[in-house]
Design a protein around this motif. Structure first.
Motif, PDB file in Angstrom:
ATOM      1  N   GLU A 204     -30.354  42.453  51.065  1.00 10.07           N
ATOM      2  CA  GLU A 204     -31.074  41.460  50.282  1.00 10.07           C
ATOM      3  C   GLU A 204     -31.279  40.146  51.023  1.00 10.07           C
ATOM      4  O   GLU A 204     -32.148  39.351  50.662  1.00 10.07           O
ATOM      5  CB  GLU A 204     -30.314  41.192  48.976  1.00 10.07           C
ATOM      6  N   THR A 205     -30.481  39.897  52.049  1.00  8.24           N
ATOM      7  CA  THR A 205     -30.580  38.626  52.780  1.00  8.24           C
ATOM      8  C   THR A 205     -31.418  38.732  54.054  1.00  8.24           C
ATOM      9  O   THR A 205     -31.508  37.759  54.794  1.00  8.24           O
ATOM     10  CB  THR A 205     -29.171  38.121  53.153  1.00  8.24           C
ATOM     11  N   ASP A 206     -32.018  39.884  54.303  1.00  8.79           N
ATOM     12  CA  ASP A 206     -32.755  40.086  55.549  1.00  8.79           C
ATOM     13  C   ASP A 206     -33.989  39.181  55.590  1.00  8.79           C
ATOM     14  O   ASP A 206     -34.912  39.325  54.779  1.00  8.79           O
ATOM     15  CB  ASP A 206     -33.171  41.554  55.671  1.00  8.79           C
ATOM     16  N   HIS A 207     -34.004  38.245  56.533  1.00 11.51           N
ATOM     17  CA  HIS A 207     -35.080  37.249  56.585  1.00 11.51           C
ATOM     18  C   HIS A 207     -36.425  37.894  56.917  1.00 11.51           C
ATOM     19  O   HIS A 207     -37.457  37.496  56.362  1.00 11.51           O
ATOM     20  CB  HIS A 207     -34.748  36.173  57.629  1.00 11.51           C
ATOM     21  N   TYR A 208     -36.427  38.877  57.828  1.00 17.40           N
ATOM     22  CA  TYR A 208     -37.709  39.487  58.193  1.00 17.40           C
ATOM     23  C   TYR A 208     -38.332  40.207  56.997  1.00 17.40           C
ATOM     24  O   TYR A 208     -39.522  40.043  56.717  1.00 17.40           O
ATOM     25  CB  TYR A 208     -37.540  40.475  59.347  1.00 17.40           C
ATOM     26  N   PHE A 209     -37.549  41.005  56.289  1.00 17.86           N
ATOM     27  CA  PHE A 209     -38.121  41.754  55.173  1.00 17.86           C
ATOM     28  C   PHE A 209     -38.589  40.814  54.063  1.00 17.86           C
ATOM     29  O   PHE A 209     -39.636  41.049  53.446  1.00 17.86           O
ATOM     30  CB  PHE A 209     -37.098  42.747  54.624  1.00 17.86           C
ATOM     31  N   ASN A 210     -37.828  39.761  53.803  1.00 22.33           N
ATOM     32  CA  ASN A 210     -38.248  38.798  52.784  1.00 22.33           C
ATOM     33  C   ASN A 210     -39.549  38.122  53.180  1.00 22.33           C
ATOM     34  O   ASN A 210     -40.424  37.888  52.335  1.00 22.33           O
ATOM     35  CB  ASN A 210     -37.147  37.762  52.556  1.00 22.33           C
ATOM     36  N   MET A 211     -39.701  37.795  54.483  1.00 27.04           N
ATOM     37  CA  MET A 211     -40.942  37.218  54.965  1.00 27.04           C
ATOM     38  C   MET A 211     -42.090  38.212  54.830  1.00 27.04           C
ATOM     39  O   MET A 211     -43.190  37.869  54.390  1.00 27.04           O
ATOM     40  CB  MET A 211     -40.772  36.782  56.424  1.00 27.04           C
ATOM     41  N   LEU A 212     -41.842  39.458  55.225  1.00 25.20           N
ATOM     42  CA  LEU A 212     -42.867  40.501  55.117  1.00 25.20           C
ATOM     43  C   LEU A 212     -43.335  40.659  53.672  1.00 25.20           C
ATOM     44  O   LEU A 212     -44.539  40.753  53.403  1.00 25.20           O
ATOM     45  CB  LEU A 212     -42.309  41.821  55.651  1.00 25.20           C
ATOM     46  N   SER A 214     -43.256  38.430  51.229  1.00 21.55           N
ATOM     47  CA  SER A 214     -44.024  37.250  50.809  1.00 21.55           C
ATOM     48  C   SER A 214     -45.419  37.255  51.420  1.00 21.55           C
ATOM     49  O   SER A 214     -46.409  36.958  50.745  1.00 21.55           O
ATOM     50  CB  SER A 214     -43.281  35.977  51.212  1.00 21.55           C
ATOM     51  N   LYS A 215     -45.509  37.584  52.712  1.00 20.38           N
ATOM     52  CA  LYS A 215     -46.807  37.591  53.381  1.00 20.38           C
ATOM     53  C   LYS A 215     -47.719  38.680  52.827  1.00 20.38           C
ATOM     54  O   LYS A 215     -48.936  38.501  52.730  1.00 20.38           O
ATOM     55  CB  LYS A 215     -46.619  37.752  54.891  1.00 20.38           C
ATOM     56  N   TRP A 216     -47.138  39.835  52.481  1.00 15.35           N
ATOM     57  CA  TRP A 216     -47.948  40.913  51.910  1.00 15.35           C
ATOM     58  C   TRP A 216     -48.504  40.496  50.546  1.00 15.35           C
ATOM     59  O   TRP A 216     -49.680  40.728  50.254  1.00 15.35           O
ATOM     60  CB  TRP A 216     -47.115  42.177  51.785  1.00 15.35           C
ATOM     61  N   ALA A 217     -47.685  39.849  49.720  1.00 15.76           N
ATOM     62  CA  ALA A 217     -48.158  39.379  48.424  1.00 15.76           C
ATOM     63  C   ALA A 217     -49.267  38.337  48.591  1.00 15.76           C
ATOM     64  O   ALA A 217     -50.273  38.355  47.871  1.00 15.76           O
ATOM     65  CB  ALA A 217     -46.987  38.794  47.619  1.00 15.76           C
ATOM     66  N   LEU A 218     -49.094  37.438  49.564  1.00 19.13           N
ATOM     67  CA  LEU A 218     -50.112  36.423  49.820  1.00 19.13           C
ATOM     68  C   LEU A 218     -51.395  37.051  50.333  1.00 19.13           C
ATOM     69  O   LEU A 218     -52.504  36.664  49.925  1.00 19.13           O
ATOM     70  CB  LEU A 218     -49.573  35.409  50.836  1.00 19.13           C
ATOM     71  N   ALA A 219     -51.273  38.022  51.238  1.00 12.68           N
ATOM     72  CA  ALA A 219     -52.464  38.686  51.785  1.00 12.68           C
ATOM     73  C   ALA A 219     -53.243  39.398  50.687  1.00 12.68           C
ATOM     74  O   ALA A 219     -54.487  39.384  50.679  1.00 12.68           O
ATOM     75  CB  ALA A 219     -52.055  39.667  52.876  1.00 12.68           C
ATOM     76  N   LEU A 220     -52.537  40.021  49.751  1.00  8.90           N
ATOM     77  CA  LEU A 220     -53.216  40.689  48.633  1.00  8.90           C
ATOM     78  C   LEU A 220     -53.957  39.677  47.763  1.00  8.90           C
ATOM     79  O   LEU A 220     -55.092  39.922  47.328  1.00  8.90           O
ATOM     80  CB  LEU A 220     -52.201  41.458  47.793  1.00  8.90           C
ATOM     81  N   ALA A 221     -53.304  38.543  47.499  1.00  9.70           N
ATOM     82  CA  ALA A 221     -53.946  37.519  46.678  1.00  9.70           C
ATOM     83  C   ALA A 221     -55.192  36.974  47.370  1.00  9.70           C
ATOM     84  O   ALA A 221     -56.236  36.764  46.732  1.00  9.70           O
ATOM     85  CB  ALA A 221     -52.953  36.396  46.393  1.00  9.70           C
ATOM     86  N   GLU A 222     -55.117  36.743  48.670  1.00  3.43           N
ATOM     87  CA  GLU A 222     -56.274  36.229  49.423  1.00  3.43           C
ATOM     88  C   GLU A 222     -57.389  37.264  49.479  1.00  3.43           C
ATOM     89  O   GLU A 222     -58.576  36.907  49.365  1.00  3.43           O
ATOM     90  CB  GLU A 222     -55.831  35.829  50.828  1.00  3.43           C
ATOM     91  N   ALA A 223     -57.033  38.531  49.651  1.00  9.02           N
ATOM     92  CA  ALA A 223     -58.054  39.583  49.682  1.00  9.02           C
ATOM     93  C   ALA A 223     -58.749  39.700  48.332  1.00  9.02           C
ATOM     94  O   ALA A 223     -59.976  39.861  48.253  1.00  9.02           O
ATOM     95  CB  ALA A 223     -57.417  40.910  50.069  1.00  9.02           C
ATOM     96  N   ARG A 224     -57.975  39.616  47.255  1.00 10.91           N
ATOM     97  CA  ARG A 224     -58.564  39.684  45.917  1.00 10.91           C
ATOM     98  C   ARG A 224     -59.534  38.521  45.696  1.00 10.91           C
ATOM     99  O   ARG A 224     -60.630  38.710  45.156  1.00 10.91           O
ATOM    100  CB  ARG A 224     -57.461  39.660  44.867  1.00 10.91           C
ATOM    101  N   ALA A 225     -59.137  37.318  46.124  1.00  9.78           N
ATOM    102  CA  ALA A 225     -59.995  36.154  45.936  1.00  9.78           C
ATOM    103  C   ALA A 225     -61.274  36.250  46.761  1.00  9.78           C
ATOM    104  O   ALA A 225     -62.312  35.694  46.371  1.00  9.78           O
ATOM    105  CB  ALA A 225     -59.217  34.887  46.312  1.00  9.78           C
ATOM    106  N   ALA A 226     -61.222  36.947  47.892  1.00  6.80           N
ATOM    107  CA  ALA A 226     -62.387  37.045  48.780  1.00  6.80           C
ATOM    108  C   ALA A 226     -63.401  38.086  48.321  1.00  6.80           C
ATOM    109  O   ALA A 226     -64.541  38.084  48.787  1.00  6.80           O
ATOM    110  CB  ALA A 226     -61.924  37.371  50.198  1.00  6.80           C
TER     111      ALA A 226
END
Length: 239
Positions: A204-212, A214-226
């Protein structure tokens, strides 16, 4: 291979058990198994493999993973052990058993000088091999993560991209199904025999997976908006 560690026998009985196992790692061969299904069946399967299966017409004694001539024979041996374990436990439990005694496995690896192989071993003990037109295999809870793999993976996808895609697939699965969760175990075996096997536990504390995640959720939101609005949703569209 990537596997979570969560098992459950109902919403109030959730535990963590390792599902990714290194069956053999020596100068001669590296063989890895990933399990899904009833824990007693898969644990009994590994116990049989450690003890060795009874000799047959082609052997001079008990049969072990370390003695098989190629990966196809390894898959056959593991499938036979899985079938035996399932039959023994089902017979012992009888007709009044509360749970379904079934299990499946992914089996992968290589024997020195030969290419990597990957097999899906079914509960009956039969198996199929990964092929160029089927570049990945899944067991267990597959439906939530499969669309990502279908869209993003090809047989020749570079290894680092394949690892990222697999982790995104697991992140999506965990968002939709509470029966899948961290820690995740991952083993990476490069096609180049001179490169080492890599293994990692992601908690649960893995920084890379937590970053991945968050970035995947952001990428989906940006793709939806585009993506433009559907024409039938526009106020000034023709009626």
């Amino acid at each position: 291979m990537i596997a979570d560690t969560r098992t459950n026998a109902g919403v109030d009985n959730i535990s963590s058990y390792k599902k990714l196992h290194i069956l053999e790692h020596s100068e001669d061969r590296t063989i890895i198994a990933c399990t899904a299904g009833n824990l007693s069946v898969t644990q009994a399967t590994f116990a049989l493999l450690r003890e060795g299966l009874e000799e047959d017409d082609d052997s001079d004694g008990p049969r072990f993973v370390k003695d098989m001539a190629n990966m196809h024979r390894v898959a056959g041996l593991v499938g036979e052990a899985l079938h035996m374990a399932r039959e023994d436990i089902t017979e012992t439990a009888g007709d009044d058993a509360q749970y379904s005694f079934s299990g499946s496995m992914l089996l992968g690896g290589r024997i020195k000088g030969r290419p990597l192989r990957l097999f899906h071993i079914y509960k009956e003990g039969n198996f199929i091999a990964c092929q160029p037109d089927r570049p990945f295999m899944q067991i267990g809870e597959t439906k939530y993560g499969k669309p990502i793999l279908d869209r993003a993976l090809e047989y020749d996808t570079p290894l680092d991209d394949a690892v990222k895609t697999g982790l995104v697939s697991f992140d999506s699965t965990m968002r939709s199904n509470l029966s899948v969760g961290r820690p995740l175990d991952i083993v990476v075996l490069p096609a180049d025999e001179t490169q080492p096997m890599l293994s990692q536990r992601i908690d649960e504390t893995d920084h890379y997976f937590n970053m991945l995640s968050s970035k995947w959720a952001l990428a989906l939101a940006e793709a939806r908006a585009a993506i433009p609005m559907p024409p039938f949703m526009l106020k000034d569209s023709a009626e």
